[in-house]
Scaffold this motif. Structure first.
Motif, short mmCIF file in Angstrom:
data_model
loop_
_atom_site.label_atom_id
_atom_site.label_comp_id
_atom_site.label_asym_id
_atom_site.label_seq_id
_atom_site.Cartn_x
_atom_site.Cartn_y
_atom_site.Cartn_z
N LEU A 1 10.62 -9.49 -47.09
CA LEU A 1 9.62 -9.27 -46.03
C LEU A 1 9.64 -10.31 -44.93
CD1 LEU A 1 6.67 -8.17 -48.33
CD2 LEU A 1 7.90 -6.71 -46.70
N TRP A 2 10.33 -11.40 -45.17
CA TRP A 2 10.32 -12.50 -44.21
C TRP A 2 10.79 -12.09 -42.81
CZ3 TRP A 2 7.88 -16.93 -44.44
CH2 TRP A 2 8.20 -17.96 -43.54
N GLY B 1 8.52 -12.58 -37.72
CA GLY B 1 8.78 -13.21 -36.43
C GLY B 1 8.00 -12.61 -35.27
N GLU B 2 7.82 -11.28 -35.26
CA GLU B 2 7.17 -10.66 -34.12
C GLU B 2 5.68 -10.96 -34.04
OE1 GLU B 2 7.14 -6.43 -33.78
OE2 GLU B 2 6.57 -6.10 -35.87
N MET B 3 5.12 -11.54 -35.09
CA MET B 3 3.71 -11.94 -35.03
C MET B 3 3.49 -13.00 -33.95
SD MET B 3 2.42 -12.00 -39.02
CE MET B 3 3.51 -13.30 -39.59
N PHE B 4 4.55 -13.69 -33.60
CA PHE B 4 4.42 -14.82 -32.67
C PHE B 4 5.09 -14.54 -31.32
CE2 PHE B 4 4.78 -16.17 -37.10
CZ PHE B 4 3.47 -16.59 -37.29
N ASP B 5 5.49 -13.30 -31.10
CA ASP B 5 6.09 -12.91 -29.83
C ASP B 5 5.01 -12.48 -28.85
OD1 ASP B 5 8.58 -13.35 -30.87
OD2 ASP B 5 9.01 -11.24 -31.30
N ALA B 6 5.06 -13.01 -27.66
CA ALA B 6 4.12 -12.61 -26.61
C ALA B 6 4.79 -11.60 -25.70
CB ALA B 6 3.67 -13.83 -25.80
N ASP B 7 4.08 -10.51 -25.39
CA ASP B 7 4.58 -9.54 -24.43
C ASP B 7 3.72 -9.60 -23.17
OD1 ASP B 7 2.22 -8.29 -25.15
OD2 ASP B 7 3.18 -6.63 -26.19
N ALA B 8 3.93 -8.68 -22.25
CA ALA B 8 3.19 -8.68 -20.99
C ALA B 8 1.69 -8.50 -21.22
CB ALA B 8 3.72 -7.59 -20.07
N MET C 1 10.69 -21.00 -49.42
CA MET C 1 10.42 -20.37 -48.13
C MET C 1 11.74 -20.15 -47.40
SD MET C 1 7.72 -21.43 -45.13
CE MET C 1 8.73 -22.45 -44.04
N PRO C 2 11.99 -18.94 -46.90
CA PRO C 2 13.21 -18.69 -46.12
C PRO C 2 13.22 -19.55 -44.86
CG PRO C 2 12.19 -16.63 -46.84
CD PRO C 2 11.20 -17.72 -47.12
N PRO C 3 14.36 -19.68 -44.22
CA PRO C 3 14.44 -20.51 -43.00
C PRO C 3 13.51 -19.99 -41.91
CG PRO C 3 16.63 -20.00 -43.84
CD PRO C 3 15.68 -19.16 -44.62
N ALA C 4 12.83 -20.92 -41.25
CA ALA C 4 11.91 -20.54 -40.17
C ALA C 4 12.65 -19.90 -39.01
CB ALA C 4 11.13 -21.76 -39.70
N ASP C 5 13.93 -20.24 -38.84
CA ASP C 5 14.70 -19.71 -37.72
C ASP C 5 15.60 -18.54 -38.13
OD1 ASP C 5 16.46 -21.12 -39.28
OD2 ASP C 5 17.36 -22.26 -37.63
N ALA C 6 15.26 -17.90 -39.26
CA ALA C 6 16.05 -16.75 -39.72
C ALA C 6 15.96 -15.60 -38.71
CB ALA C 6 15.55 -16.29 -41.09
N TRP C 7 16.92 -14.68 -38.77
CA TRP C 7 16.90 -13.51 -37.89
C TRP C 7 15.66 -12.67 -38.19
CZ3 TRP C 7 16.88 -8.25 -38.93
CH2 TRP C 7 17.04 -7.41 -37.82
N MET C 8 15.02 -12.18 -37.14
CA MET C 8 13.80 -11.40 -37.30
C MET C 8 13.95 -10.01 -36.69
SD MET C 8 11.56 -13.27 -38.90
CE MET C 8 11.54 -14.99 -39.45
N GLN C 9 13.35 -9.04 -37.35
CA GLN C 9 13.33 -7.67 -36.84
C GLN C 9 12.07 -7.46 -36.02
OE1 GLN C 9 14.40 -4.78 -39.77
NE2 GLN C 9 13.73 -3.03 -38.54
#
Length: 255
Positions: free
Chosen positions: A168-169, A173-180, A216-224
């Motif tokens: 699930l990791w 990542g998208e929880m912290f992505d800002a959009d317009a 904990m998986p790497p914080a900089d792992a690839w995110m979907q």
């Protein structure tokens, strides 16, 4: 600060409401199937909390949208590409370990997001966030405690929990992505920058995983990514087909 455009506010509210609606639907699938009676009831209660929050967010979105919009139309008469929830919350329940890890990862973000929204210059948003924060504080305590108990439990439970974290990791990542929409609401003093939550979220998640003897998986792992743009996994369409079938078959039906 200038108020955000009403259309932007609606999209922001849909993001918040869709997260809680879809996760509530996922948790409700456990009703009568929980691993123990206490857990069955607890999962159902969390689902009801999230459904109540979804109603508040979607009702406000419908009010701003106007016309014939209401919370039911937004919940039951939109197709998957029109939903703005995070990919994490639409993932299948899987085993109880998968459900619990999904809940923990979301709860840890949800509490931080609601905390920020209680400071919103939009009083309607701030009021809903304050009410929801009390419930989500409990959700996070519960999911954190169970994560530790099962991660630091038997060899089997630890393996299942670690597998769930690893699987699930990539959806976090998208929880912290800002959009317009995020940018506009933040500029108006009504929202917050999601990226500002990342370090605190990582710190808390790392602390709990360490106590649970989980890696904990790497914080900089690839995110979907894609949920906030309406690009979802196939799981959402299947979930909506079940959730919306009655309203689609009998539009406007009521008890």
């Amino acid at each position: 600060m200038a108020a955000a455009d009403p259309a932007v506010r609606v999209q922001y509210l849909l993001h918040l409401g869709d997260n809680t609606l879809i996760l509530s639907q996922r948790l409700s699938e456990w009703c009568g199937k929980g691993p123990a009676l206490e857990e069955d009831m607890a999962l159902t209660n969390v689902a009801l909390d999230l459904l109540g929050q979804a109603r508040l967010w979607l009702s406000l979105a419908a009010e701003l949208q106007g016309g014939d919009a209401d919370e039911d139309r937004l919940a039951y008469h939109r197709d998957a590409p029109q939903f703005r929830n995070l990919l994490l919350v639409e993932q299948p329940n899987g085993s109880y370990a998968d459900t619990l890890v999904r809940q923990f990862l979301f709860d840890a973000w949800h509490l931080l997001a609601l905390r920020e929204l209680t400071r919103s210059g939009d009083t309607r948003i701030a009021d809903i966030a304050a009410k929801s924060l009390k419930e989500v504080s409990y959700h996070l305590r519960r999911s954190s405690d169970l994560l530790v108990r099962l991660g630091d439990g038997t060899a089997v439970s630890r393996e299942l929990m670690q597998d769930a974290v690893d699987a699930l990791w990539r959806f976090t990542g998208e929880m912290f992505d800002a959009d317009a929409v995020d940018a506009a609401m933040t500029a108006a003093g009504s929202g917050f920058d999601p990226a500002s939550l990342r370090d605190e979220w990582l710190g808390y998640v790392r602390e709990v995983l360490d106590e649970a003897t989980l890696k904990m998986p790497p914080a900089d792992a690839w995110m979907q990514r894609g949920g906030k743009r309406g690009v979802h996994t196939e799981h959402l369409s299947r979930l909506l087909a079940e959730m919306q079938v009655l309203q689609r078959a009998h539009p406007g039906a009521s008890w």
